[in-house]
Design an enzyme around this catalytic site. Structure first.
Site, PDB file in Angstrom:
ATOM      1  N   LEU A 100       0.848  -1.138  -0.002  1.00 32.69           N
ATOM      2  CA  LEU A 100      -0.132  -0.041  -0.076  1.00 32.69           C
ATOM      3  C   LEU A 100       0.658   1.159   0.103  1.00 32.69           C
ATOM      4  O   LEU A 100       1.790   1.254   0.838  1.00 32.69           O
ATOM      5  CB  LEU A 100      -0.879   0.085   1.161  1.00 32.69           C
ATOM      6  CG  LEU A 100      -1.755  -1.132   1.436  1.00 32.69           C
ATOM      7  CD1 LEU A 100      -2.517  -1.190   2.958  1.00 32.69           C
ATOM      8  CD2 LEU A 100      -2.952  -1.266   0.634  1.00 32.69           C
ATOM      9  N   SER A 126      10.079   1.217   2.261  1.00 33.27           N
ATOM     10  CA  SER A 126       8.939   0.498   2.729  1.00 33.27           C
ATOM     11  C   SER A 126       9.099  -0.267   4.056  1.00 33.27           C
ATOM     12  O   SER A 126      10.466  -0.167   4.542  1.00 33.27           O
ATOM     13  CB  SER A 126       8.781  -0.895   1.803  1.00 33.27           C
ATOM     14  OG  SER A 126       8.564  -0.515   0.492  1.00 33.27           O
ATOM     15  N   VAL A 160       1.460  -7.271   5.149  1.00 28.17           N
ATOM     16  CA  VAL A 160       1.443  -5.813   4.709  1.00 28.17           C
ATOM     17  C   VAL A 160       2.562  -4.895   4.558  1.00 28.17           C
ATOM     18  O   VAL A 160       3.415  -4.748   5.513  1.00 28.17           O
ATOM     19  CB  VAL A 160       0.347  -5.082   5.536  1.00 28.17           C
ATOM     20  CG1 VAL A 160      -0.234  -3.638   5.111  1.00 28.17           C
ATOM     21  CG2 VAL A 160      -0.890  -5.981   6.037  1.00 28.17           C
ATOM     22  N   GLU A 161       2.658  -4.545   3.489  1.00 32.03           N
ATOM     23  CA  GLU A 161       3.906  -3.617   3.090  1.00 32.03           C
ATOM     24  C   GLU A 161       3.335  -2.092   2.979  1.00 32.03           C
ATOM     25  O   GLU A 161       2.252  -1.816   2.097  1.00 32.03           O
ATOM     26  CB  GLU A 161       4.812  -3.808   1.727  1.00 32.03           C
ATOM     27  CG  GLU A 161       5.482  -2.825   1.399  1.00 32.03           C
ATOM     28  CD  GLU A 161       6.322  -3.311   0.048  1.00 32.03           C
ATOM     29  OE1 GLU A 161       7.272  -2.566  -0.511  1.00 32.03           O
ATOM     30  OE2 GLU A 161       5.825  -4.707  -0.545  1.00 32.03           O
ATOM     31  N   VAL A 162       3.904  -1.081   3.553  1.00 33.09           N
ATOM     32  CA  VAL A 162       3.421   0.255   3.528  1.00 33.09           C
ATOM     33  C   VAL A 162       4.459   1.065   3.028  1.00 33.09           C
ATOM     34  O   VAL A 162       5.783   0.837   3.562  1.00 33.09           O
ATOM     35  CB  VAL A 162       2.733   0.858   4.831  1.00 33.09           C
ATOM     36  CG1 VAL A 162       2.438   2.302   4.712  1.00 33.09           C
ATOM     37  CG2 VAL A 162       1.295   0.016   4.845  1.00 33.09           C
TER      38      VAL A 162
END
Length: 293
Positions: A238, A274, A285-287
């Site tokens: 994301l 990230s 979940v990668e932000v």
């Protein structure tokens, strides 16, 4: 279109080629390293350094130009300096020019692959290349004369070029199979600011930007569904405008462990920075922030 011809670019074509880019913006799209206005000396030098310089002409008027470079005989070539005159854009001629240059790469250079690059702001060219079978494989940042960064996408296609195929515009939604709907909604709302929504027959989802994540309960998945829907089997990335240090502080206050990062990664259209963590079902979940430099 039958009146258009393709000819090797000679010295007497160069003045007309230099008039094709009508602005610094179109010149950057054609030749990022050139200075505005495009000079004949620059194009003469390009003709010496590159292969198969070609003009598209109608009634002896130059309407377009392109060449090949970084040619690896029997392997691959790059298509460069592609440009059409403003009066003939939007008429399907760019497709003809690219197809002709692809044939030259195959027939003259024995190339099995054709590479090219396009800036992300050049939507028409990007869609054309995708429709001709080109696939993005990387990107980098180029700076304009005013210092502003621009993202350059690199693409490749096998030769001969395929007939135009359907292309996708964007991702609308994806589906997560979860063990507990309320727990998942609470996590993504508090941790990532997604908006819980209900639609259809009491179905649940999380909306963010112009996308959403639909939620399927593992004990009663909505049909149709993936072949083996399983909680914890997803890995998503994301993008956020929130600086990663602030994002990390926010997550840590919620008791969420950062497994990795900040770390550089390669996104679909730009380099990323990230962090990684897990949701309640152990999905990864990668932000990420888009790298500015």
């Amino acid at each position: 279109m039958s009146n258009y011809r393709f000819l090797p670019c000679h010295s007497d074509h160069i003045p007309a080629v230099c008039r094709l880019p009508e602005s610094p913006q179109t010149l950057m799209d054609m030749a990022p390293h050139a200075q505005w206005p495009l000079s004949e000396s620059f194009m003469h030098q390009i003709a010496l350094e590159r292969q198969c310089p070609t003009v598209m002409v109608e009634d002896d008027q130059v309407m377009g130009y392109a060449n090949l470079y970084n040619v690896q005989e029997g392997e691959s070539a790059y298509l460069g300096n592609v440009i059409l005159g403003s009066q003939v854009r939007g008429k399907g001629l760019a497709k003809l020019l690219v197809q002709y240059m692809a044939r030259l790469a195959q027939e003259k250079c024995g190339a099995g692959f054709l590479n090219l690059s396009v800036f992300t702001h050049n939507d028409a060219a990007f869609k054309l290349y995708l429709g001709l079978g080109f696939t993005p494989w990387g990107s980098d940042i180029r700076k304009r004369a005013d210092g502003k960064p621009r993202i350059l996408i690199h693409l490749q296609a096998s030769l001969p070029l395929l007939a135009p195929t359907p292309t996708m515009m964007s991702l609308d939604h994806l589906v997560l199979t979860v063990a507990d709907l309320d727990r998942t909604v609470d996590f993504y709302h508090k941790a990532l600011g997604m908006h819980p929504i209900t639609f259809g027959a009491e179905r649940r989802a999380l909306r963010f930007g112009r996308q959403k994540i639909n939620l399927h309960l593992s004990s009663a998945p909505f049909t149709p569904h993936a072949y083996a829907p399983t909680p914890g089997g997803a890995d998503i990335c994301l993008l956020t405008d929130t600086p990663l240090p602030a994002m990390q502080t926010h997550l840590q206050k919620l008791g969420i462990t950062i497994e990795q990062g900040p770390i550089p990664r390669t996104g679909a259209h730009a380099p990323l920075c990230s962090i990684y963590f897990r949701d309640p079902d152990q999905n990864l979940v990668e932000v990420a922030n888009v790298c500015k430099d």
